[in-house]
Design a protein around this motif. Structure first.
Motif, mmCIF file in Angstrom:
data_model
loop_
_atom_site.group_PDB
_atom_site.id
_atom_site.type_symbol
_atom_site.label_atom_id
_atom_site.label_comp_id
_atom_site.label_asym_id
_atom_site.label_seq_id
_atom_site.Cartn_x
_atom_site.Cartn_y
_atom_site.Cartn_z
ATOM 1 N N ASN A 59 -25.302 15.852 -18.431
ATOM 2 C CA ASN A 59 -23.883 16.026 -18.147
ATOM 3 C C ASN A 59 -23.408 15.178 -16.976
ATOM 4 O O ASN A 59 -22.349 14.543 -17.034
ATOM 5 N N GLU A 60 -24.186 15.149 -15.908
ATOM 6 C CA GLU A 60 -23.780 14.383 -14.727
ATOM 7 C C GLU A 60 -23.789 12.884 -15.014
ATOM 8 O O GLU A 60 -22.877 12.158 -14.590
ATOM 9 N N PHE A 61 -24.792 12.416 -15.748
ATOM 10 C CA PHE A 61 -24.833 10.998 -16.114
ATOM 11 C C PHE A 61 -23.600 10.625 -16.943
ATOM 12 O O PHE A 61 -22.990 9.571 -16.736
ATOM 13 N N ILE A 62 -23.261 11.493 -17.896
ATOM 14 C CA ILE A 62 -22.120 11.235 -18.783
ATOM 15 C C ILE A 62 -20.823 11.208 -17.992
ATOM 16 O O ILE A 62 -20.003 10.280 -18.130
ATOM 17 N N ALA A 63 -20.619 12.212 -17.142
ATOM 18 C CA ALA A 63 -19.389 12.290 -16.362
ATOM 19 C C ALA A 63 -19.274 11.113 -15.395
ATOM 20 O O ALA A 63 -18.182 10.544 -15.218
ATOM 21 N N ASP A 64 -20.377 10.742 -14.775
ATOM 22 C CA ASP A 64 -20.336 9.601 -13.847
ATOM 23 C C ASP A 64 -19.982 8.314 -14.578
ATOM 24 O O ASP A 64 -19.280 7.445 -14.028
ATOM 25 N N ASN A 65 -20.446 8.186 -15.814
ATOM 26 C CA ASN A 65 -20.103 6.994 -16.586
ATOM 27 C C ASN A 65 -18.615 6.960 -16.907
ATOM 28 O O ASN A 65 -17.967 5.904 -16.851
ATOM 29 N N PHE A 66 -18.040 8.128 -17.251
ATOM 30 C CA PHE A 66 -16.595 8.202 -17.470
ATOM 31 C C PHE A 66 -15.847 7.777 -16.203
ATOM 32 O O PHE A 66 -14.873 7.013 -16.264
ATOM 33 N N LYS A 67 -16.299 8.279 -15.070
ATOM 34 C CA LYS A 67 -15.633 7.958 -13.803
ATOM 35 C C LYS A 67 -15.760 6.474 -13.469
ATOM 36 O O LYS A 67 -14.826 5.860 -12.965
ATOM 37 N N ARG A 68 -16.927 5.918 -13.765
ATOM 38 C CA ARG A 68 -17.140 4.500 -13.507
ATOM 39 C C ARG A 68 -16.141 3.651 -14.303
ATOM 40 O O ARG A 68 -15.587 2.667 -13.800
ATOM 41 N N THR A 92 -19.388 19.911 -27.661
ATOM 42 C CA THR A 92 -19.506 21.156 -28.409
ATOM 43 C C THR A 92 -20.677 21.025 -29.383
ATOM 44 O O THR A 92 -21.231 19.929 -29.558
ATOM 45 N N PHE A 93 -21.032 22.131 -30.039
ATOM 46 C CA PHE A 93 -22.103 22.067 -31.031
ATOM 47 C C PHE A 93 -21.786 21.038 -32.112
ATOM 48 O O PHE A 93 -22.690 20.399 -32.662
ATOM 49 N N ASP A 94 -20.503 20.908 -32.446
ATOM 50 C CA ASP A 94 -20.097 20.039 -33.553
ATOM 51 C C ASP A 94 -19.579 18.677 -33.105
ATOM 52 O O ASP A 94 -19.278 17.832 -33.938
ATOM 53 N N ASN A 95 -19.451 18.468 -31.787
ATOM 54 C CA ASN A 95 -18.962 17.181 -31.286
ATOM 55 C C ASN A 95 -19.832 16.742 -30.118
ATOM 56 O O ASN A 95 -19.645 17.189 -28.982
ATOM 57 N N LEU A 96 -20.779 15.875 -30.426
ATOM 58 C CA LEU A 96 -21.715 15.378 -29.417
ATOM 59 C C LEU A 96 -21.390 13.946 -29.016
ATOM 60 O O LEU A 96 -22.232 13.243 -28.461
ATOM 61 N N ALA A 97 -20.142 13.522 -29.288
ATOM 62 C CA ALA A 97 -19.758 12.133 -29.035
ATOM 63 C C ALA A 97 -19.982 11.693 -27.589
ATOM 64 O O ALA A 97 -20.424 10.555 -27.359
ATOM 65 N N PRO A 98 -19.694 12.527 -26.575
ATOM 66 C CA PRO A 98 -19.937 12.061 -25.201
ATOM 67 C C PRO A 98 -21.395 11.680 -24.949
ATOM 68 O O PRO A 98 -21.674 10.692 -24.262
ATOM 69 N N LEU A 99 -22.323 12.461 -25.501
ATOM 70 C CA LEU A 99 -23.745 12.160 -25.330
ATOM 71 C C LEU A 99 -24.109 10.878 -26.058
ATOM 72 O O LEU A 99 -24.799 10.003 -25.515
ATOM 73 N N SER A 100 -23.645 10.747 -27.295
ATOM 74 C CA SER A 100 -23.931 9.560 -28.087
ATOM 75 C C SER A 100 -23.362 8.311 -27.426
ATOM 76 O O SER A 100 -24.026 7.270 -27.344
ATOM 77 N N THR A 101 -22.132 8.415 -26.931
ATOM 78 C CA THR A 101 -21.480 7.271 -26.292
ATOM 79 C C THR A 101 -22.242 6.839 -25.047
ATOM 80 O O THR A 101 -22.414 5.646 -24.787
ATOM 81 N N TYR A 102 -22.710 7.796 -24.274
ATOM 82 C CA TYR A 102 -23.453 7.452 -23.069
ATOM 83 C C TYR A 102 -24.772 6.771 -23.412
ATOM 84 O O TYR A 102 -25.163 5.798 -22.761
#
Length: 293
Positions: A59-68, A92-102
């Protein structure tokens, strides 16, 4: 020699008042379908490994990438620096796009690619996160019962679970932990399923996790074929190039995991419409295992 499954036969499974099952196999063959069905039927706690990875360990890696990325936009930069906006992922269980994008894909930056060294770094982060999320299942079994009163537990694994364990090793710590607390159930696809997964992936390629040695081989083969430097290749072309090879490389690894549990066919999973159907399928798989022993 692998250990005896948690439920040695169909009768033991049927008699249990605490059914604990771990589903594994390639993405798209029915793991999350079954887990959602059981949760919605009631009486089952649904633990999603991908959700745990994205919300706890990445989660922190993903959020930091958004902020970057946001810091590159003057207006958002100003708001971020003054703590006027809050940026986070909404997995969400059905939307893992943030993880995939990172997780991303290597190649030309203007096409959405990452430098290969950064791609490797994120792959390594994902590997450790997946191992940690898998090892958390034991604690969540206890939490599911202790807090919510659920005695039935279904673990919905990532398609890459076979990449972070060595199932041929009877002393593999992750496999031993999983098998001692769950019945491992492989959802096995046919050649027809493989072809359909490849067609689906070709239409919409998405980032994948590769074990390090396999990644290096596929990446070098791709560069040799593309005839371009690493920072000039099409990232989606690499994903398409590696996908079928990844599917094929995972089959023997899934099969090794299945020796710790049971196997069901994806075609059988497609016929499941209720929790009762699911229990019958698991019982059938246990009986089949005994007859084939």
């Amino acid at each position: 020699m692998t250990p005896t499954p948690l439920y040695p036969n169909a009768a033991a499974y049927a008699a249990s008042d605490a059914r604990r099952v771990l589903l594994f196999g390639m993405s798209g063959l029915g793991k999350t379908y079954l887990a959602n069905l059981l949760r919605e039927a009631g009486g089952w706690f649904h633990y999603s490994v991908d959700y745990r990875i994205g919300t706890r360990y990445m989660n922190e890696f993903i959020a930091d990438n958004f902020k970057r990325e946001a810091m590159k936009v003057p207006l958002l930069r100003e708001l971020l620096l003054s703590d006027s906006v809050f940026i986070s992922s909404n997995i969400t269980f059905d939307n893992l796009a943030p993880l995939s994008t990172y997780l991303g894909k290597p190649g030309e930056e203007s096409r959405g690619g990452l430098p290969f060294a950064e791609y490797q770094r994120r792959q390594a982060q994902h590997r450790q996160a997946e191992i940690s999320a898998l090892m958390d299942t034991t604690r969540f079994i206890d939490r599911a019962e202790g807090i919510y009163g659920y005695r039935n537990f279904v673990c919905d694994t990532s398609g890459s679970v076979c990449e972070v364990v060595e199932a041929d090793d009877p002393n593999d710590a992750v496999m031993a932990e999983l098998a001692s607390h769950h019945l491992l159930v492989w959802i096995k696809g046919s050649d027809t399923h493989r072809s359909e997964l490849c067609r689906r992936f070709d239409r919409a390629p998405k980032p994948m996790y590769y074990r390090p040695d396999f990644l290096m081989k596929v990446w070098q083969d791709f560069l040799d074929q593309a005839g371009k430097p690493a920072d000039k290749v099409d990232p989606d072309a690499f994903l398409r190039f590696g996908y079928a090879q990844l599917l094929d490389s995972r089959q023997p690894r899934y099969a090794a995991m299945a020796r710790w549990g049971v196997t069901v066919e994806a075609a059988e999973v497609a016929q499941v419409r209720s929790a009762t159907d699911f229990d019958r399928l698991v019982a059938l798989a246990l009986d089949r295992q005994i007859s084939n022993a």
